[in-house]
Scaffold this motif. Structure first.
Motif, short mmCIF file in Angstrom:
data_model
loop_
_atom_site.label_atom_id
_atom_site.label_comp_id
_atom_site.label_asym_id
_atom_site.label_seq_id
_atom_site.Cartn_x
_atom_site.Cartn_y
_atom_site.Cartn_z
N CYS A 122 6.94 18.83 -17.37
CA CYS A 122 6.84 19.44 -16.04
C CYS A 122 7.67 20.87 -16.15
N ASP A 123 8.69 20.84 -17.15
CA ASP A 123 9.47 22.12 -17.59
C ASP A 123 8.36 23.15 -18.30
N THR A 142 6.08 24.54 -15.46
CA THR A 142 6.84 25.48 -14.64
C THR A 142 6.66 26.99 -15.13
N TRP A 157 11.22 31.99 -18.92
CA TRP A 157 11.33 30.42 -18.86
C TRP A 157 10.94 29.71 -19.84
N SER A 204 13.22 19.84 -13.10
CA SER A 204 11.92 20.48 -13.75
C SER A 204 10.67 19.90 -12.62
N SER A 233 10.96 21.96 -9.76
CA SER A 233 10.41 23.50 -10.22
C SER A 233 8.96 23.28 -9.92
N VAL A 234 8.16 22.32 -10.47
CA VAL A 234 6.71 22.06 -10.26
C VAL A 234 6.33 22.16 -8.82
N LEU A 290 6.77 25.75 -7.01
CA LEU A 290 6.00 26.84 -7.61
C LEU A 290 4.52 26.39 -7.36
N SER A 291 4.14 24.95 -7.30
CA SER A 291 2.81 24.74 -6.74
C SER A 291 2.40 25.02 -5.31
N SER A 347 7.95 18.00 -2.01
CA SER A 347 9.20 18.77 -2.33
C SER A 347 10.35 18.36 -1.45
N CYS A 392 13.91 29.27 -11.73
CA CYS A 392 12.46 29.10 -11.90
C CYS A 392 11.78 30.08 -10.94
#
Length: 426
Positions: free
Chosen positions: A99-100, A103, A128, A145, A148-149, A152-153, A173, A339
């Motif tokens: 996941c990191d 990202t 990143w 993480s 973060s995904v 951002l998704s 989220s 992120c």
């Protein structure tokens, strides 16, 4: 998932190479952490990872994850880490590492979608991929993480005009952690009348029809807004209902209510912690804790109204304010806005020397606090007041950074105008 479909072959190869290198570095750190955990007194693995694993063990036995003290997360996380018990204790770390790295890929794709030049997009993603902070956090077994995904998704699908998918991701989220709920206002404003008539990520500025059109544009429901609200509310309600059916009041208390009413009087970066410590035994303590939310709410609403048309910058500024003004602020919270930081760099017109100076101040502010906190926690010295003062210094540094970013963002808009301003929002 198509990683970089619109890039040149050369840029694609460079980005793919850095992506692989980022994963390898994090995997090596995780492997080293296993060795350090076995041979050294100071452990590498985050204590939260042991909490996750213990909760997964309870779930695998048909029990509640909340039987594990201090587990204050969604049961979905414990369910996802059941392979920690039956497959390998490294499984969860690999998931968080993946996941990191993902990202960084999402950062690259969002910037590409916004019309950012390939070289700038790759360099921003490298901020990143090569950043030691997220690399260390994910390899130690921290689950940030995953958030973060999800965040951002959500932004990526909004920019692609996939409203229902964005709503689904957004609801997930908020279910996993509460803080993205602050994005609901700018997202709702973003999904206005012009949302599907503009290129991804941007809406034209200005309201020519006066105040009445401005009010209608901000608040009047349309198809996109109704879709987003319906899908996100339905998804969140179903997830919450399922978790409540499985685990009852423990789920609501540990996953949500605890974080809303939390009054952590231990030393942390928050400018409020000393006040909450001194009033911990007062009958007004609960009211004081709730009043601490007021500056956050006012600033979040103001930022939503002003910057919702650039959703990436708006979410970054909101998250920065939320963390800086929060009642509890620890180092892992910084990842919530870090992120998003690479997404706003192309929209700033800040000199490199000033950016480096602000970065150094940010790290020095943390170093001062950590130095005094070390003497308090490990050496038993009376530095409690000094720790709070160091927290105020760090708070002032954060506010200075945010003000400069907002100022240079405004200068960028005024100075550049048409072409590059559109590039930052397409």
């Amino acid at each position: 998932m198509e990683i970089i479909p619109t890039m040149s072959v050369k840029s694609y190869g460079v980005a793919l190479g850095w992506c692989a290198a980022a994963f390898l570095v994090r995997f090596i750190l995780a492997a080293y952490g296993e060795w350090q955990d076995r041979t050294m007194l100071v452990k590498y693995t985050d204590v939260d990872y042991h909490v996750f694993t213990d909760a997964a063990r309870y779930v695998s036995q048909g029990a509640s994850p909340y039987q594990r003290a201090t587990y204050r997360y969604t049961p979905l996380l414990a369910w996802a880490l059941i392979p920690n018990i039956h497959l390998s204790p490294l499984f969860g770390k690999i998931v968080f590492i993946f996941c990191d790295v993902l990202t960084g890929t999402l950062i690259l794709r969002i910037l590409q979608l916004g019309g950012c030049p390939e070289r700038v997009a790759v360099k921003s993603a490298l901020l990143w991929w090569l950043n030691p902070l997220p690399a260390t956090v994910s390899s130690r077994g921290n689950a940030e993480s995953v958030m973060s995904v999800l965040v951002l998704s959500t932004l990526y699908t909004l920019m692609k005009h996939h409203t229902r998918t964005a709503a689904l991701l957004y609801a997930m989220s908020v279910h996993v952690k509460i803080y993205p709920v602050t994005y609901c206002v700018p997202i709702y404003f973003l999904l206005g009348r012009d949302y599907h008539r503009t290129s991804p990520g941007g809406i034209t500025h200005g309201f020519k029809d006066g105040f009445s059109r401005w009010i209608a544009e901000l608040f009047w429901p349309n198809k996109s807004r109704l879709e987003f609200v319906f899908v996100s509310v339905t998804t969140f309600t179903l997830l919450t209902g399922l978790m409540y059916y499985c685990y009852g009041d423990d789920f609501l208390e540990e996953t949500y209510f605890y974080h809303v009413t939390r009054r952590d009087v231990r030393h942390n970066f928050s400018p409020y912690f000393y006040m909450l410590y001194l009033t911990s035994e007062s009958p007004l303590s609960f009211a004081v804790g709730l009043l601490a939310f007021l500056p956050q709410v006012m600033l979040l609403i103001a930022l939503s109204i002003r910057y919702y048309k650039d959703i990436a910058f708006c979410c970054f500024a909101q998250t920065f304010v939320f963390v800086a003004f929060n009642k509890v602020c620890t180092s892992q919270y910084f990842l919530w806005y870090l992120c998003l930081f690479p997404l706003v760099i192309p929209t700033l017109r800040m000199k490199l020397s000033e950016a480096l100076c602000l970065t150094v101040l940010w790290f020095l502010g943390q170093a001062l606090w950590l130095y005094l906190a070390y003497h308090l926690e490990f050496e038993g010295k009376d530095t409690f007041l000094a720790v709070w003062l160091a927290g105020l210094v760090f708070f002032a540094v954060n506010i200075t950074i945010l003000v400069r970013m907002i100022t240079t963002y405004e200068e960028h808009q005024t100075f550049v105008g048409g072409k590059l301003a559109l590039m930052a929002r397409r």
